[in-house]
Design a protein around this motif. Structure first.
Motif, PDB file in Angstrom:
ATOM      1  N   GLY A 330       0.776  -1.231   0.000  1.00 37.36           N
ATOM      2  CA  GLY A 330       0.000   0.000   0.000  1.00 37.36           C
ATOM      3  C   GLY A 330       0.805   1.278   0.000  1.00 37.36           C
ATOM      4  O   GLY A 330       0.233   2.367   0.068  1.00 37.36           O
ATOM      5  N   LYS A 331       2.129   1.191  -0.090  1.00 39.85           N
ATOM      6  CA  LYS A 331       2.941   2.414  -0.051  1.00 39.85           C
ATOM      7  C   LYS A 331       3.058   3.077  -1.415  1.00 39.85           C
ATOM      8  O   LYS A 331       3.393   4.252  -1.503  1.00 39.85           O
ATOM      9  CB  LYS A 331       4.327   2.098   0.524  1.00 39.85           C
ATOM     10  CG  LYS A 331       4.262   1.612   1.974  1.00 39.85           C
ATOM     11  CD  LYS A 331       5.645   1.406   2.542  1.00 39.85           C
ATOM     12  CE  LYS A 331       5.564   0.839   3.961  1.00 39.85           C
ATOM     13  NZ  LYS A 331       4.946   1.790   4.904  1.00 39.85           N
ATOM     14  N   ASP A 332       2.822   2.322  -2.499  1.00 42.67           N
ATOM     15  CA  ASP A 332       2.814   2.879  -3.855  1.00 42.67           C
ATOM     16  C   ASP A 332       4.098   3.626  -4.212  1.00 42.67           C
ATOM     17  O   ASP A 332       4.069   4.602  -4.972  1.00 42.67           O
ATOM     18  CB  ASP A 332       1.603   3.800  -4.055  1.00 42.67           C
ATOM     19  CG  ASP A 332       0.313   3.012  -4.175  1.00 42.67           C
ATOM     20  OD1 ASP A 332       0.339   1.925  -4.780  1.00 42.67           O
ATOM     21  OD2 ASP A 332      -0.728   3.475  -3.667  1.00 42.67           O
ATOM     22  N   CYS A 333       5.225   3.180  -3.669  1.00 38.92           N
ATOM     23  CA  CYS A 333       6.481   3.848  -3.980  1.00 38.92           C
ATOM     24  C   CYS A 333       6.814   3.660  -5.459  1.00 38.92           C
ATOM     25  O   CYS A 333       6.290   2.771  -6.128  1.00 38.92           O
ATOM     26  CB  CYS A 333       7.603   3.311  -3.095  1.00 38.92           C
ATOM     27  SG  CYS A 333       7.947   1.565  -3.329  1.00 38.92           S
ATOM     28  N   TRP A 334       7.699   4.493  -5.962  1.00 35.45           N
ATOM     29  CA  TRP A 334       8.061   4.459  -7.391  1.00 35.45           C
ATOM     30  C   TRP A 334       9.538   4.804  -7.500  1.00 35.45           C
ATOM     31  O   TRP A 334       9.934   5.955  -7.630  1.00 35.45           O
ATOM     32  CB  TRP A 334       7.197   5.453  -8.170  1.00 35.45           C
ATOM     33  CG  TRP A 334       7.275   5.315  -9.665  1.00 35.45           C
ATOM     34  CD1 TRP A 334       8.028   6.082 -10.514  1.00 35.45           C
ATOM     35  CD2 TRP A 334       6.566   4.382 -10.499  1.00 35.45           C
ATOM     36  NE1 TRP A 334       7.841   5.687 -11.817  1.00 35.45           N
ATOM     37  CE2 TRP A 334       6.931   4.646 -11.843  1.00 35.45           C
ATOM     38  CE3 TRP A 334       5.650   3.364 -10.250  1.00 35.45           C
ATOM     39  CZ2 TRP A 334       6.428   3.925 -12.922  1.00 35.45           C
ATOM     40  CZ3 TRP A 334       5.142   2.646 -11.322  1.00 35.45           C
ATOM     41  CH2 TRP A 334       5.523   2.925 -12.636  1.00 35.45           C
ATOM     42  N   MET A 335      10.373   3.753  -7.408  1.00 33.40           N
ATOM     43  CA  MET A 335      11.820   3.908  -7.519  1.00 33.40           C
ATOM     44  C   MET A 335      12.320   2.995  -8.629  1.00 33.40           C
ATOM     45  O   MET A 335      11.736   1.937  -8.879  1.00 33.40           O
ATOM     46  CB  MET A 335      12.511   3.557  -6.204  1.00 33.40           C
ATOM     47  CG  MET A 335      12.012   4.341  -5.000  1.00 33.40           C
ATOM     48  SD  MET A 335      12.970   3.945  -3.521  1.00 33.40           S
ATOM     49  CE  MET A 335      11.749   4.240  -2.240  1.00 33.40           C
ATOM     50  N   MET A 336      13.414   3.363  -9.255  1.00 35.09           N
ATOM     51  CA  MET A 336      13.874   2.619 -10.418  1.00 35.09           C
ATOM     52  C   MET A 336      14.124   1.150 -10.100  1.00 35.09           C
ATOM     53  O   MET A 336      13.859   0.266 -10.914  1.00 35.09           O
ATOM     54  CB  MET A 336      15.142   3.264 -10.992  1.00 35.09           C
ATOM     55  CG  MET A 336      15.630   2.609 -12.270  1.00 35.09           C
ATOM     56  SD  MET A 336      14.362   2.488 -13.575  1.00 35.09           S
ATOM     57  CE  MET A 336      14.329   4.183 -14.175  1.00 35.09           C
ATOM     58  N   GLY A 337      14.641   0.863  -8.891  1.00 32.45           N
ATOM     59  CA  GLY A 337      14.902  -0.523  -8.538  1.00 32.45           C
ATOM     60  C   GLY A 337      13.668  -1.399  -8.549  1.00 32.45           C
ATOM     61  O   GLY A 337      13.738  -2.596  -8.840  1.00 32.45           O
ATOM     62  N   SER A 338      12.518  -0.814  -8.229  1.00 30.82           N
ATOM     63  CA  SER A 338      11.272  -1.587  -8.182  1.00 30.82           C
ATOM     64  C   SER A 338      10.409  -1.402  -9.422  1.00 30.82           C
ATOM     65  O   SER A 338       9.340  -2.014  -9.524  1.00 30.82           O
ATOM     66  CB  SER A 338      10.453  -1.188  -6.943  1.00 30.82           C
ATOM     67  OG  SER A 338       9.971   0.136  -7.054  1.00 30.82           O
ATOM     68  N   VAL A 339      10.870  -0.590 -10.367  1.00 31.79           N
ATOM     69  CA  VAL A 339      10.058  -0.274 -11.549  1.00 31.79           C
ATOM     70  C   VAL A 339      10.658  -0.843 -12.832  1.00 31.79           C
ATOM     71  O   VAL A 339       9.928  -1.188 -13.770  1.00 31.79           O
ATOM     72  CB  VAL A 339       9.871   1.260 -11.679  1.00 31.79           C
ATOM     73  CG1 VAL A 339       9.166   1.627 -12.976  1.00 31.79           C
ATOM     74  CG2 VAL A 339       9.084   1.800 -10.487  1.00 31.79           C
ATOM     75  N   ALA A 340      11.973  -0.978 -12.897  1.00 32.98           N
ATOM     76  CA  ALA A 340      12.622  -1.376 -14.152  1.00 32.98           C
ATOM     77  C   ALA A 340      12.101  -2.712 -14.663  1.00 32.98           C
ATOM     78  O   ALA A 340      11.746  -2.828 -15.853  1.00 32.98           O
ATOM     79  CB  ALA A 340      14.138  -1.435 -13.954  1.00 32.98           C
ATOM     80  N   GLU A 341      12.036  -3.730 -13.826  1.00 35.22           N
ATOM     81  CA  GLU A 341      11.561  -5.033 -14.284  1.00 35.22           C
ATOM     82  C   GLU A 341      10.078  -5.027 -14.640  1.00 35.22           C
ATOM     83  O   GLU A 341       9.688  -5.575 -15.679  1.00 35.22           O
ATOM     84  CB  GLU A 341      11.867  -6.112 -13.246  1.00 35.22           C
ATOM     85  CG  GLU A 341      13.320  -6.528 -13.207  1.00 35.22           C
ATOM     86  CD  GLU A 341      13.840  -6.988 -14.561  1.00 35.22           C
ATOM     87  OE1 GLU A 341      13.135  -7.771 -15.242  1.00 35.22           O
ATOM     88  OE2 GLU A 341      14.939  -6.567 -14.945  1.00 35.22           O
ATOM     89  N   PRO A 342       9.191  -4.431 -13.821  1.00 32.81           N
ATOM     90  CA  PRO A 342       7.785  -4.332 -14.240  1.00 32.81           C
ATOM     91  C   PRO A 342       7.606  -3.596 -15.560  1.00 32.81           C
ATOM     92  O   PRO A 342       6.710  -3.934 -16.341  1.00 32.81           O
ATOM     93  CB  PRO A 342       7.123  -3.588 -13.077  1.00 32.81           C
ATOM     94  CG  PRO A 342       7.930  -3.965 -11.888  1.00 32.81           C
ATOM     95  CD  PRO A 342       9.348  -4.038 -12.396  1.00 32.81           C
ATOM     96  N   MET A 343       8.443  -2.599 -15.858  1.00 33.84           N
ATOM     97  CA  MET A 343       8.354  -1.928 -17.158  1.00 33.84           C
ATOM     98  C   MET A 343       8.652  -2.898 -18.291  1.00 33.84           C
ATOM     99  O   MET A 343       7.980  -2.886 -19.328  1.00 33.84           O
ATOM    100  CB  MET A 343       9.302  -0.731 -17.200  1.00 33.84           C
ATOM    101  CG  MET A 343       8.791   0.490 -16.454  1.00 33.84           C
ATOM    102  SD  MET A 343       9.955   1.896 -16.493  1.00 33.84           S
ATOM    103  CE  MET A 343      10.013   2.257 -18.258  1.00 33.84           C
ATOM    104  N   LYS A 344       9.648  -3.767 -18.109  1.00 30.30           N
ATOM    105  CA  LYS A 344       9.982  -4.750 -19.143  1.00 30.30           C
ATOM    106  C   LYS A 344       8.859  -5.768 -19.306  1.00 30.30           C
ATOM    107  O   LYS A 344       8.527  -6.171 -20.424  1.00 30.30           O
ATOM    108  CB  LYS A 344      11.284  -5.463 -18.785  1.00 30.30           C
ATOM    109  CG  LYS A 344      12.507  -4.570 -18.773  1.00 30.30           C
ATOM    110  CD  LYS A 344      13.724  -5.328 -18.251  1.00 30.30           C
ATOM    111  CE  LYS A 344      14.928  -4.417 -18.091  1.00 30.30           C
ATOM    112  NZ  LYS A 344      16.079  -5.123 -17.494  1.00 30.30           N
TER     113      LYS A 344
END
Length: 369
Positions: A330-344
């Motif tokens: 529920g924190k909805d953070c948005w950092m490159m470490g947690s976003v790069a793989e979901p983007m792929k």
């Protein structure tokens, strides 16, 4: 618009505010490269995409937005190269801190981790130029991102380091002159430095180095839970100008960075995370004491690498519990470490946003002031 603190439960996604990808039954269907089969930890341990190794909590900076320096680890408590040798093969590794170059055995750690990864990038404030240069003389394939929180005045005030910008820039120039390829700098955007965002990006283009951006977050890792963006409209407008610059770039890599920064605007404005979180599945964090964590926001260890091998930790019932927590924290953070793989894994949705915003008249993220 109200000031946003990410401590409170997240707001509902903004209507029409972007492509919000919602998991259905634990998976995201209809999106390119998303595997709809059951996720299996034994297979995943052989294909960890990203790891962030926090080698120390000691730091020579006095940042306003991060108080890790107030809670330093003791050198005797920090895990040594023999513990890092228990890690699996990892695609991309970020070595971070604190300030990693305060460790006297950093060269040994790099040597061990390099044998277990395709790419290593070190995060540093760049202040210890001579130490940094000596390491890169031995390991020329390393990458580095120097944290510069704006132009000189903003950086030195936010980082509490006299002449911090000068030291960071000098480090980058020295590495550039050595022919080091994977170098760049990055900024954590707040009310205090948002106005420097585009100018700092232009500086990176002139220097021919990479540029990374982030937004203010709260986390146990930062020892901060009161970071707040009090002027979200102003900060979003600065990001909007930056996004337009990225979309005008001839480099496709910058177009995908534009999408990432679109997600930062959504985060600042209190929106639901645009892509599902896979921390603890594709990626993990390791703290200086050997605790394997899903990320740097959720303080829920999967296990202790000092006492167990990585595969035992990664495939344990406790790891499954932590993954479930991370996926719905529920924190909805948005950092490159947690976003790069979901983007792929959600490439179709991301590409659709890029095409729509690069080649069609673009709706601004927020009305200009």
């Amino acid at each position: 618009m109200r000031a946003v603190s990410r401590i409170a439960p997240p707001l509902a996604a903004r209507g029409g505010g972007g492509d919000v990808i919602r998991p259905v039954g634990g998976y995201t269907y209809g999106l390119l490269f998303e595997d709809a089969r059951a996720w299996h930890p034994e297979a995943a341990v052989r294909r960890v995409r990203f790891a962030s190794l926090i080698v120390t909590y000691r730091c020579n900076a006095r940042c306003r937005m991060c108080h890790t320096w107030k809670h330093p680890s003791e050198p005797a408590e920090e895990i040594g190269p023999e513990v890092f040798a228990r890690l699996p093969y990892m695609d991309t590794v970020n070595i971070t801190g604190g300030e990693p170059f305060l460790r006297d055995d950093l060269e040994e750690i790099v040597r061990v981790v390099q044998a277990r990864s395709r790419r290593i990038v070190i995060s540093s404030n760049g202040y210890l130029t001579e130490r940094i240069v000596r390491l890169f003389e031995r390991f020329s394939r390393l990458g580095i991102r120097v944290s510069l929180e704006g132009l000189p005045r903003s950086n030195d005030q936010l980082r509490g380091m006299q002449d911090g910008f000068d030291h960071g820039l000098r480090t980058l120039l020295r590495l550039k002159s050595m022919g080091i390829k994977d170098i760049g700098f990055g900024i954590t955007v707040s009310d205090a430095n948002a106005g420097d965002l585009v100018d700092l990006y232009h500086l990176s283009r002139l220097m021919g180095v990479e540029f990374a951006s982030a937004a203010l977050h709260n986390s146990f890792y930062f020892h901060k839970m009161d970071n707040t963006i009090s002027k979200p409209e102003f900060v979003a407008e600065c990001f909007d100008r930056f996004i337009e610059e990225l979309l005008r770039s001839p480099r496709p890599k910058d177009w995908f960075r534009a999408y990432f920064n679109h997600g930062l605007v959504n985060y600042i404005q209190g929106g639901q995370r645009l892509l599902p979180c896979r921390m603890g599945r594709d990626a993990f964090f390791l703290d200086p004491f050997g605790r394997v964590l899903p990320c740097n926001v959720l303080d829920e260890p999967m296990g202790d690498l000092r006492r167990e091998d990585f595969e035992t930790i990664w495939t344990s019932p406790r790891a499954e519990e932590v993954r479930a927590l991370a996926g719905h924290c529920g924190k909805d953070c948005w950092m490159m470490g947690s976003v790069a793989e979901p983007m792929k894994k959600n490439l179709l949705a991301v590409s659709r946003w890029i095409l729509r915003n690069k080649f069609l008249p673009r709706r601004r993220e927020t009305p200009p002031q």
